[in-house]
Design a protein around this motif. Sequence first.
Motif, PDB file in Angstrom:
ATOM      1  N   ASP A 129       0.817  -1.214   0.000  1.00 32.34           N
ATOM      2  CA  ASP A 129       0.000   0.000   0.000  1.00 32.34           C
ATOM      3  C   ASP A 129       0.848   1.261   0.000  1.00 32.34           C
ATOM      4  OD1 ASP A 129       0.973  -0.417   2.519  1.00 32.34           O
ATOM      5  OD2 ASP A 129      -0.872   0.127   3.560  1.00 32.34           O
ATOM      6  N   LEU A 130       2.012   1.206  -0.677  1.00 34.38           N
ATOM      7  CA  LEU A 130       2.913   2.355  -0.736  1.00 34.38           C
ATOM      8  C   LEU A 130       3.329   2.673  -2.167  1.00 34.38           C
ATOM      9  CD1 LEU A 130       5.629   1.729   2.002  1.00 34.38           C
ATOM     10  CD2 LEU A 130       3.791   3.376   2.075  1.00 34.38           C
ATOM     11  N   VAL A 131       3.521   3.946  -2.433  1.00 30.18           N
ATOM     12  CA  VAL A 131       4.213   4.402  -3.642  1.00 30.18           C
ATOM     13  C   VAL A 131       5.344   5.295  -3.158  1.00 30.18           C
ATOM     14  CG1 VAL A 131       4.083   5.709  -5.786  1.00 30.18           C
ATOM     15  CG2 VAL A 131       2.127   4.333  -5.054  1.00 30.18           C
ATOM     16  N   ILE A 132       6.575   4.939  -3.525  1.00 34.59           N
ATOM     17  CA  ILE A 132       7.746   5.707  -3.122  1.00 34.59           C
ATOM     18  C   ILE A 132       8.338   6.330  -4.375  1.00 34.59           C
ATOM     19  CG2 ILE A 132      10.029   5.605  -2.058  1.00 34.59           C
ATOM     20  CD1 ILE A 132       8.993   3.070  -0.564  1.00 34.59           C
ATOM     21  N   THR A 133       8.552   7.643  -4.357  1.00 30.34           N
ATOM     22  CA  THR A 133       9.106   8.366  -5.490  1.00 30.34           C
ATOM     23  C   THR A 133      10.564   8.691  -5.215  1.00 30.34           C
ATOM     24  OG1 THR A 133       6.936   9.365  -5.866  1.00 30.34           O
ATOM     25  CG2 THR A 133       8.816  10.375  -6.990  1.00 30.34           C
ATOM     26  N   ILE A 134      11.436   8.278  -6.150  1.00 30.68           N
ATOM     27  CA  ILE A 134      12.882   8.458  -6.001  1.00 30.68           C
ATOM     28  C   ILE A 134      13.426   9.119  -7.256  1.00 30.68           C
ATOM     29  CG2 ILE A 134      15.081   7.267  -5.653  1.00 30.68           C
ATOM     30  CD1 ILE A 134      13.300   4.933  -4.503  1.00 30.68           C
ATOM     31  N   ASN A 135      14.198  10.162  -7.095  1.00 34.65           N
ATOM     32  CA  ASN A 135      14.833  10.809  -8.242  1.00 34.65           C
ATOM     33  C   ASN A 135      15.848   9.860  -8.853  1.00 34.65           C
ATOM     34  OD1 ASN A 135      17.305  12.494  -9.293  1.00 34.65           O
ATOM     35  ND2 ASN A 135      15.459  13.712  -9.599  1.00 34.65           N
ATOM     36  N   ALA A 136      15.818   9.714 -10.178  1.00 31.20           N
ATOM     37  CA  ALA A 136      16.652   8.739 -10.866  1.00 31.20           C
ATOM     38  C   ALA A 136      18.111   9.161 -10.999  1.00 31.20           C
ATOM     39  CB  ALA A 136      16.080   8.451 -12.256  1.00 31.20           C
ATOM     40  N   THR A 137      18.420  10.430 -10.807  1.00 28.13           N
ATOM     41  CA  THR A 137      19.783  10.905 -11.000  1.00 28.13           C
ATOM     42  C   THR A 137      20.670  10.674  -9.786  1.00 28.13           C
ATOM     43  OG1 THR A 137      18.967  12.598 -12.507  1.00 28.13           O
ATOM     44  CG2 THR A 137      21.183  12.886 -11.639  1.00 28.13           C
ATOM     45  N   SER A 138      20.245  11.165  -8.634  1.00 24.61           N
ATOM     46  CA  SER A 138      21.100  11.063  -7.441  1.00 24.61           C
ATOM     47  C   SER A 138      20.440  10.290  -6.306  1.00 24.61           C
ATOM     48  CB  SER A 138      21.512  12.451  -6.973  1.00 24.61           C
ATOM     49  OG  SER A 138      20.361  13.228  -6.714  1.00 24.61           O
TER      50      SER A 138
END
Length: 82
Positions: A54-63
């Motif tokens: 029940d989670l969505v985690i957003t992570i920047n793809a560069t750093s």
Amino acid sequence: MSDAPLHTTEMGAARIRGNLGLAADADVVRFCRDAIYGAEIIHHGKNYYATHRDLVITINATSFPIITAHAPIDNLIFCIIL
């Protein structure tokens, strides 16, 4: 991405704690890292989106800073798939 140097800012950690209802002293990076194992990961634009349970985690793809985490929103997931 499993060896990525995940991190977040103080503001990001506060946002994630609030979104997920975590304790004020919760280790947000460890929580998100644990949640990412077994997650479906989608690369879309400049971010990765890891969905697990029940989670969505957003992570920047560069750093690899963890930007936010929240309960999934059907419209958001639909937009990512498109």
